[in-house]
Scaffold this active site. Sequence first.
Site, mmCIF file in Angstrom:
data_model
loop_
_atom_site.group_PDB
_atom_site.id
_atom_site.type_symbol
_atom_site.label_atom_id
_atom_site.label_comp_id
_atom_site.label_asym_id
_atom_site.label_seq_id
_atom_site.Cartn_x
_atom_site.Cartn_y
_atom_site.Cartn_z
ATOM 1 N N LYS A 69 -29.438 19.176 53.074
ATOM 2 C CA LYS A 69 -29.295 18.774 51.664
ATOM 3 C C LYS A 69 -30.632 18.235 51.155
ATOM 4 O O LYS A 69 -31.297 18.897 50.367
ATOM 5 C CB LYS A 69 -28.171 17.760 51.509
ATOM 6 C CG LYS A 69 -26.800 18.374 51.851
ATOM 7 C CD LYS A 69 -25.919 17.377 52.524
ATOM 8 C CE LYS A 69 -24.714 17.924 53.254
ATOM 9 N NZ LYS A 69 -24.004 19.048 52.724
ATOM 10 N N ASP A 107 -23.482 7.745 58.146
ATOM 11 C CA ASP A 107 -23.703 9.173 57.923
ATOM 12 C C ASP A 107 -24.370 9.296 56.547
ATOM 13 O O ASP A 107 -23.726 9.129 55.520
ATOM 14 C CB ASP A 107 -22.355 9.906 57.961
ATOM 15 C CG ASP A 107 -22.487 11.392 57.615
ATOM 16 O OD1 ASP A 107 -23.593 11.837 57.267
ATOM 17 O OD2 ASP A 107 -21.456 12.100 57.712
ATOM 18 N N TRP A 143 -15.473 13.840 55.545
ATOM 19 C CA TRP A 143 -16.456 13.685 56.636
ATOM 20 C C TRP A 143 -16.218 12.413 57.410
ATOM 21 O O TRP A 143 -16.479 12.352 58.615
ATOM 22 C CB TRP A 143 -17.876 13.791 56.087
ATOM 23 C CG TRP A 143 -18.064 15.094 55.384
ATOM 24 C CD1 TRP A 143 -18.255 15.298 54.052
ATOM 25 C CD2 TRP A 143 -17.987 16.410 55.978
ATOM 26 N NE1 TRP A 143 -18.313 16.649 53.791
ATOM 27 C CE2 TRP A 143 -18.160 17.345 54.941
ATOM 28 C CE3 TRP A 143 -17.793 16.873 57.287
ATOM 29 C CZ2 TRP A 143 -18.141 18.732 55.160
ATOM 30 C CZ3 TRP A 143 -17.776 18.245 57.517
ATOM 31 C CH2 TRP A 143 -17.950 19.148 56.464
HETATM 32 N N1 PMP Z 1 -21.421 14.536 56.724
HETATM 33 C C1 PMP Z 1 -21.532 14.775 55.395
HETATM 34 C C2 PMP Z 1 -21.604 13.633 54.444
HETATM 35 C C3 PMP Z 1 -21.577 16.106 54.955
HETATM 36 O O1 PMP Z 1 -21.695 16.353 53.644
HETATM 37 C C4 PMP Z 1 -21.513 17.155 55.892
HETATM 38 C C5 PMP Z 1 -21.592 18.613 55.501
HETATM 39 N N2 PMP Z 1 -21.572 18.950 54.222
HETATM 40 C C6 PMP Z 1 -21.367 16.852 57.244
HETATM 41 C C7 PMP Z 1 -21.343 15.522 57.621
HETATM 42 C C8 PMP Z 1 -21.258 17.924 58.282
HETATM 43 O O2 PMP Z 1 -22.514 18.486 58.489
HETATM 44 P P1 PMP Z 1 -22.761 19.703 59.467
HETATM 45 O O3 PMP Z 1 -22.253 20.912 58.773
HETATM 46 O O4 PMP Z 1 -24.263 19.696 59.642
HETATM 47 O O5 PMP Z 1 -22.050 19.442 60.743
#
Ligand code: PMP
Length: 362
Positions: A196, A172, A103
């Site tokens: 989450k 994030d 990520w």
């Molecule tokens: N950041 C983190 C730490 C994640 O775990 C995730 C998805 N699991 C995301 C960003 C991406 O999220 P999204 O699918 O809502 O774009």
Amino acid sequence: MKTRVSNFGPGPATLPLEVLEQTAEDIINFQGSGIGLMEISHRSPEFQGIADEAESLLRELLQIPDNYRVLFLQGGASSQFFMIPMNLLADNGKATYLNTGTWAKKAIKEAQLFGDIDVAYSSEEQSFNRVPSDGEYSIKDDSEYLYFVSNNTIYGTQFATFPKTDTTLICDMSSDILSRPIDVSKFGLIFAGAQKNLGPAGVTIVIVRDDLVERGPETIPTMLRYKTHADKGSMFNTPPCVAISVVCRVLQWVKNMGGLEVIQKRNEEKAAVIYRIIDSGDYYRGHAERDSRSQMNISFNLPTPELEKKFIEEAAAIGLKGLKGHRSIGGCRASIYNAFELSGAEQLASFMEQFAANNPAS
Ligand code: PMP
């Protein structure tokens, strides 16, 4: 209806049963209006009441200072990967990123479209099994911000403490927001996809300091400027009403549980039950280095991929579901977010013990 199982899924993830039950009622008849949650106008007093309550509960639980705005946006956490540099790195500005996993890497790739990005740390060569401490990287003086991911959902690593720096911190927190108390005033911007710890997929929470809201240039698309949404109370266009309502119910649940100190203790207790088994022998190998371990996602391996497959299948057969690791690293992963019950962690721990005894490595 079949009974509910222990859902170790990494997101969308398990939600408190009482929130689901309340939402089931809301879907049919929202707040006694005679109109369901999916049907009611986002401008109705009933929906506005829930949106306002969601914001005020989040402010209360995280003790968000008055000079921060709380935004409810769409496009997933992934849209923040480009919104942040678009708004904050006008004229090819500079920023520092810590590469602690998939990520972070995706955020770096997007940021490189807009600015001059310094990747000051990477644990990629160690398969992202750790997060850095402050002394392991340096931030250039002309960096507009330092970007990091507080909890790395795939690898099961987490910052136990946050970087100490005068540079604007951007984080994030998609997979650990509300899992512990934090000092929001140390950050310029925090964002989290809801799916989450906060609710269902479809809404992303952004907590952003006033001066950063103002920074987005008028040359970027209207929908992608923080200021657009801040000026209109996140109602510039139709918001994701169902998702926001569920977030509000989850926040009520967190408050009723006793707030973030209580939630943190509960999370530590759950994680300890599983880490104890991992640490008790050589059979299970935790992916993360000990001092980088996550309280939210526990990624681990068994002696062979065949045993991992068998483990996941047998666990699912007794109602322990969602234990397959992310496709990028394989193995197993137990995601135990806020709403996950201690009894589920205990059940997994005893299954792990039994499985190891019944399936010796060779
Ligand atoms: N950041 C983190 C730490 C994640 O775990 C995730 C998805 N699991 C995301 C960003 C991406 O999220 P999204 O699918 O809502 O774009």
